[in-house]
Design an enzyme around this catalytic site. Structure first.
Site, PDB file in Angstrom:
ATOM      1  N   ARG A 224       0.851  -1.194   0.000  1.00  0.00           N
ATOM      2  CA  ARG A 224       0.000   0.000   0.000  1.00  0.00           C
ATOM      3  C   ARG A 224       0.890   1.248   0.000  1.00  0.00           C
ATOM      4  NH1 ARG A 224      -3.784  -2.460  -1.611  1.00  0.00           N
ATOM      5  NH2 ARG A 224      -5.769  -2.787  -0.562  1.00  0.00           N
ATOM      6  N   HIS A 272      -1.353   0.317  -9.857  1.00  0.00           N
ATOM      7  CA  HIS A 272      -2.133  -0.537  -8.932  1.00  0.00           C
ATOM      8  C   HIS A 272      -2.818  -1.689  -9.689  1.00  0.00           C
ATOM      9  CE1 HIS A 272      -4.377  -0.645  -4.833  1.00  0.00           C
ATOM     10  NE2 HIS A 272      -4.295  -1.864  -5.360  1.00  0.00           N
TER      11      HIS A 272
END
Ligand code: NDP
Ligand code: OXD
Length: 309
Positions: A224, A272
């Site tokens: 993350r 992502h």
């Protein structure tokens, strides 16, 4: 009984049909068309706008569209008593293992260096050690970290993992807890972060941690964004202490156009996409969890709210 769905990807009719295939009496509503909030018993979502889940008085359980559940806890009004389920799925693990292998090989074989040399028309060899002599370390030996470790073992890399508790993964050295972090870092030439985002892991990829890696180490972050202190990474790359980085996740997504990481010659960026859960598998899992919640059973892949993952 209704389920509220929210995702960036718009395939409303598909999701409705897929969920109803498994739970025919389920009404599927798509945020922001909540209708009567009293009807909503379940939510299947990623990054639901803050405050929405708290406004649903009869919500019984929430299901993440992905492996991570940090998006629930980011909402200051998230009803913390609710059971949360996340995705653990073979296909999701395989996709992450592919991403990790692809980028470990790039770092192992100095591809970033050759990309730069190609731009400058430079012919200069740098020979990589055999994979068995390349030390790869994975922060987080959970569902995804373990899959990636086993994939790297198949290529004969020298693999270790770090987690909260000790693990037994064949051929993979296990380090656990803060006391063993330094030893893990000292032996790691290519570091992958597959930790969940929690208070403890926020900012873990920082100046202090980089200093404990050997000179020339590379990092890969599909975990993350807030786990990385971006300026510390840029400093470590510019000083030459770190050789290169591959980043899939960012503090702000999409990564703003003016962010200096885009143009850094030692940084490779992916948007992502390391591993996205397949909708048919997520829908089947959510359906199974609706049936379980209805009969008062524990959910599949239920998250421990105290740990936050
Ligand atoms: P898991 O919960 O299965 O594994 C998490 C691992 O991290 C566990 O081994 C856990 O240790 C360890 N861990 C957690 N906190 C700490 C800590 N404070 N100190 C040491 N170890 C810790 O998660 P997954 O493997 O399924 O997923 C990991 C993350 O990957 C997700 O949360 C998500 O953020 C990210 N992800 C990114 C994707 C992408 O496309 N970029 C796609 C999917 C996921 P222990 O087992 O001992 O508790
Ligand atoms: C996930 C993600 O958590 O896609 O599954 O990031």
């Amino acid at each position: 009984m209704a389920l509220l769905f929210h995702s960036k990807i718009k395939r409303d009719d598909w999701w409705r049909a897929e969920l109803k295939k498994h739970v025919p009496d389920l009404e599927v509503r798509f945020y922001p068309d909540i209708g009567n909030p009293d009807d909503i018993e379940f939510a299947l979502c990623f990054a639901m706008p803050h405050g929405v889940l708290a406004s649903l008085p009869n919500l019984k359980a929430v299901f993440s569209l992905g492996a991570g559940v940090d998006h629930f806890f980011e909402d200051p009004e998230f009803p913390r008593h609710l059971p949360i389920a996340r995705v653990i799925d073979e296909e999701l693990t395989d996709r992450m293992s592919e991403y990790v292998l692809q980028h470990v090989l790039n770092h192992h074989r100095y591809q970033h260096r050759y990309d730069q040399q190609q731009r400058e028309h430079i012919w200069k060899e740098k020979h990589a050690p055999a994979a068995r002599n390349r030390k790869v370390g994975i922060l987080g030996l959970g569902a995804l970290g373990t899959g990636a470790a086993l994939t790297l073992k198949m290529m004969n890399f020298d693999v270790a993992g770090w987690s909260r508790s000790k693990k037994e993964v064949k051929g993979v050295e296990s380090f656990a807890g803060p006391d063993e972090l330094d030893a893990f870092l000292a032996r790691t030439e290519i570091l992958i972060c597959l930790l969940p985002l929690t208070e403890e892991t926020t900012g873990v990829l920082s100046r202090d941690l980089f200093a404990k890696l050997p000179e020339g180490a590379a990092i890969i972050n599909p975990g993350r964004g807030p786990q990385l202190v971006e300026q510390d990474l840029v400093d470590a790359l510019d000083s030459g202490h770190l050789s290169a980085a591959t980043l899939d996740v960012f503090h702000t997504e999409p990564l703003p156009k003016e962010n200096p990481l885009w143009a850094h010659p030692k940084v490779r960026i992916t948007p992502h996409v390391a591993s996205i859960a397949a909708p048919d598998r997520v829908a089947a899992l959510a359906a199974e969890n609706i049936l379980r919640a209805r009969s008062g059973e524990i959910l599949l892949n239920q998250v421990d709210p105290d740990k936050g993952y």
